[in-house]
Design a protein around this motif. Sequence first.
Motif, PDB file in Angstrom:
ATOM      1  N   ARG A   1       3.647  -2.265   0.295  1.00 59.32           N
ATOM      2  CA  ARG A   1       4.497  -2.980  -0.662  1.00 59.32           C
ATOM      3  C   ARG A   1       5.431  -3.914   0.086  1.00 59.32           C
ATOM      4  O   ARG A   1       5.554  -5.094  -0.253  1.00 59.32           O
ATOM      5  CB  ARG A   1       5.314  -2.033  -1.528  1.00 59.32           C
ATOM      6  N   GLU A   2       6.077  -3.384   1.123  1.00 60.71           N
ATOM      7  CA  GLU A   2       6.990  -4.215   1.914  1.00 60.71           C
ATOM      8  C   GLU A   2       6.249  -5.397   2.531  1.00 60.71           C
ATOM      9  O   GLU A   2       6.746  -6.530   2.529  1.00 60.71           O
ATOM     10  CB  GLU A   2       7.656  -3.377   3.006  1.00 60.71           C
ATOM     11  N   ARG A   3       5.070  -5.138   3.043  1.00 65.46           N
ATOM     12  CA  ARG A   3       4.274  -6.201   3.661  1.00 65.46           C
ATOM     13  C   ARG A   3       3.873  -7.250   2.635  1.00 65.46           C
ATOM     14  O   ARG A   3       3.950  -8.451   2.888  1.00 65.46           O
ATOM     15  CB  ARG A   3       3.038  -5.598   4.324  1.00 65.46           C
ATOM     16  N   ALA A   4       3.447  -6.808   1.448  1.00 72.13           N
ATOM     17  CA  ALA A   4       3.068  -7.745   0.382  1.00 72.13           C
ATOM     18  C   ALA A   4       4.254  -8.621  -0.006  1.00 72.13           C
ATOM     19  O   ALA A   4       4.107  -9.842  -0.178  1.00 72.13           O
ATOM     20  CB  ALA A   4       2.544  -6.975  -0.840  1.00 72.13           C
ATOM     21  N   GLU A   5       5.437  -8.026  -0.108  1.00 73.32           N
ATOM     22  CA  GLU A   5       6.624  -8.808  -0.454  1.00 73.32           C
ATOM     23  C   GLU A   5       6.969  -9.798   0.653  1.00 73.32           C
ATOM     24  O   GLU A   5       7.346 -10.940   0.368  1.00 73.32           O
ATOM     25  CB  GLU A   5       7.797  -7.883  -0.766  1.00 73.32           C
ATOM     26  N   THR A   6       6.800  -9.395   1.894  1.00 79.58           N
ATOM     27  CA  THR A   6       7.030 -10.308   3.015  1.00 79.58           C
ATOM     28  C   THR A   6       6.080 -11.499   2.953  1.00 79.58           C
ATOM     29  O   THR A   6       6.445 -12.625   3.304  1.00 79.58           O
ATOM     30  CB  THR A   6       6.856  -9.564   4.361  1.00 79.58           C
ATOM     31  N   LEU A   7       4.859 -11.257   2.461  1.00 79.49           N
ATOM     32  CA  LEU A   7       3.861 -12.323   2.361  1.00 79.49           C
ATOM     33  C   LEU A   7       4.047 -13.204   1.119  1.00 79.49           C
ATOM     34  O   LEU A   7       3.351 -14.205   0.961  1.00 79.49           O
ATOM     35  CB  LEU A   7       2.454 -11.718   2.343  1.00 79.49           C
ATOM     36  N   GLY A   8       4.973 -12.824   0.235  1.00 81.15           N
ATOM     37  CA  GLY A   8       5.243 -13.668  -0.926  1.00 81.15           C
ATOM     38  C   GLY A   8       5.039 -13.012  -2.275  1.00 81.15           C
ATOM     39  O   GLY A   8       5.240 -13.645  -3.311  1.00 81.15           O
ATOM     40  N   ALA A   9       4.635 -11.737  -2.311  1.00 78.21           N
ATOM     41  CA  ALA A   9       4.498 -11.034  -3.593  1.00 78.21           C
ATOM     42  C   ALA A   9       5.884 -10.677  -4.113  1.00 78.21           C
ATOM     43  O   ALA A   9       6.854 -10.618  -3.361  1.00 78.21           O
ATOM     44  CB  ALA A   9       3.668  -9.765  -3.408  1.00 78.21           C
ATOM     45  N   ARG A  10       5.950 -10.439  -5.420  1.00 76.02           N
ATOM     46  CA  ARG A  10       7.206  -9.945  -5.987  1.00 76.02           C
ATOM     47  C   ARG A  10       6.920  -8.711  -6.828  1.00 76.02           C
ATOM     48  O   ARG A  10       5.886  -8.612  -7.476  1.00 76.02           O
ATOM     49  CB  ARG A  10       7.949 -11.021  -6.756  1.00 76.02           C
ATOM     50  N   LEU A  11       7.855  -7.777  -6.775  1.00 77.91           N
ATOM     51  CA  LEU A  11       7.720  -6.502  -7.471  1.00 77.91           C
ATOM     52  C   LEU A  11       7.930  -6.698  -8.966  1.00 77.91           C
ATOM     53  O   LEU A  11       8.915  -7.297  -9.396  1.00 77.91           O
ATOM     54  CB  LEU A  11       8.751  -5.511  -6.925  1.00 77.91           C
ATOM     55  N   LEU A  12       6.975  -6.192  -9.766  1.00 75.99           N
ATOM     56  CA  LEU A  12       7.078  -6.244 -11.223  1.00 75.99           C
ATOM     57  C   LEU A  12       7.393  -4.884 -11.823  1.00 75.99           C
ATOM     58  O   LEU A  12       8.058  -4.798 -12.850  1.00 75.99           O
ATOM     59  CB  LEU A  12       5.759  -6.751 -11.833  1.00 75.99           C
ATOM     60  N   HIS A  13       6.890  -3.812 -11.197  1.00 74.95           N
ATOM     61  CA  HIS A  13       7.062  -2.472 -11.765  1.00 74.95           C
ATOM     62  C   HIS A  13       6.972  -1.444 -10.646  1.00 74.95           C
ATOM     63  O   HIS A  13       6.079  -1.516  -9.805  1.00 74.95           O
ATOM     64  CB  HIS A  13       5.979  -2.211 -12.810  1.00 74.95           C
ATOM     65  N   ASP A  14       7.885  -0.491 -10.658  1.00 78.51           N
ATOM     66  CA  ASP A  14       7.920   0.563  -9.646  1.00 78.51           C
ATOM     67  C   ASP A  14       7.612   1.897 -10.314  1.00 78.51           C
ATOM     68  O   ASP A  14       8.391   2.387 -11.133  1.00 78.51           O
ATOM     69  CB  ASP A  14       9.314   0.604  -9.013  1.00 78.51           C
ATOM     70  N   ARG A  15       6.442   2.456  -9.996  1.00 77.57           N
ATOM     71  CA  ARG A  15       6.081   3.791 -10.461  1.00 77.57           C
ATOM     72  C   ARG A  15       5.761   4.647  -9.239  1.00 77.57           C
ATOM     73  O   ARG A  15       4.899   5.516  -9.270  1.00 77.57           O
ATOM     74  CB  ARG A  15       4.883   3.709 -11.412  1.00 77.57           C
ATOM     75  N   SER A  16       6.478   4.395  -8.148  1.00 75.83           N
ATOM     76  CA  SER A  16       6.193   5.069  -6.885  1.00 75.83           C
ATOM     77  C   SER A  16       6.576   6.541  -6.900  1.00 75.83           C
ATOM     78  O   SER A  16       6.091   7.312  -6.066  1.00 75.83           O
ATOM     79  CB  SER A  16       6.908   4.361  -5.725  1.00 75.83           C
ATOM     80  N   SER A  17       7.398   6.961  -7.847  1.00 76.45           N
ATOM     81  CA  SER A  17       7.792   8.374  -7.903  1.00 76.45           C
ATOM     82  C   SER A  17       6.885   9.201  -8.811  1.00 76.45           C
ATOM     83  O   SER A  17       7.112  10.404  -8.976  1.00 76.45           O
ATOM     84  CB  SER A  17       9.249   8.496  -8.357  1.00 76.45           C
TER      85      SER A  17
END
Length: 141
Positions: free
Chosen positions: A99-115
Motif C-alpha cells: 500500500r505504501e509503495r503504491a501510494e509512493t508511485l501515485g495511487a491514492r487510498l479510497l477505502h481501508d479495510r485492513s483490520s
Amino acid sequence: MSGYPVLLHTAIDAHDCRGLAEFYRELLGLHYRDGDEPPTDGSPDDASWLVLLDDAGDRVLTVQEKKDTTPPTWPSEQVPMQMHMDFKVPTADDLERHRERAETLGARLLHDRSSDDEEPLYVLADPAGHPFCLLVQQGRP
C-alpha cells in the motif's frame, strides 16, 4: 487445446498512456514488450497502446490512450467504475508495504479495510482513477 478462450491481457484506458503503464510496471514488477519502451533519444513519446509482460514474457496488462475517459468516482456511482483488479499479497505486513509503495508511485487510498479479520484489504485508485484492491487472501481460493 481447451476449446475455451484464454485471457490474453487486461486493457486499461488512460489519458496518459505512458504514465499509467509506468505506474503498473513499477507496482507489479512488469516490463515492456520489445519496442514499447519509452524513447531514450529525446523524441516525443506518442505511445497510444503499451503492452506489459511478466518475467515469463506473458502479457499481463495493456494501457491504451483514451483522451475522453472520465475517472470513476468509487464508491459513488456518479461515474461508475468499468472494471477493477484485485492483487493478493501473502501477509498483513506485505499488505502495508505494498500500500505504501503504491501510494509512493501515485495511487491514492479510497477505502481501508485492513483490520478485517477474514480478508484485510485496501481499495486504492491508480493515477488515472481506476480502483484496484490489495488484499491478503486467507483460506479460500
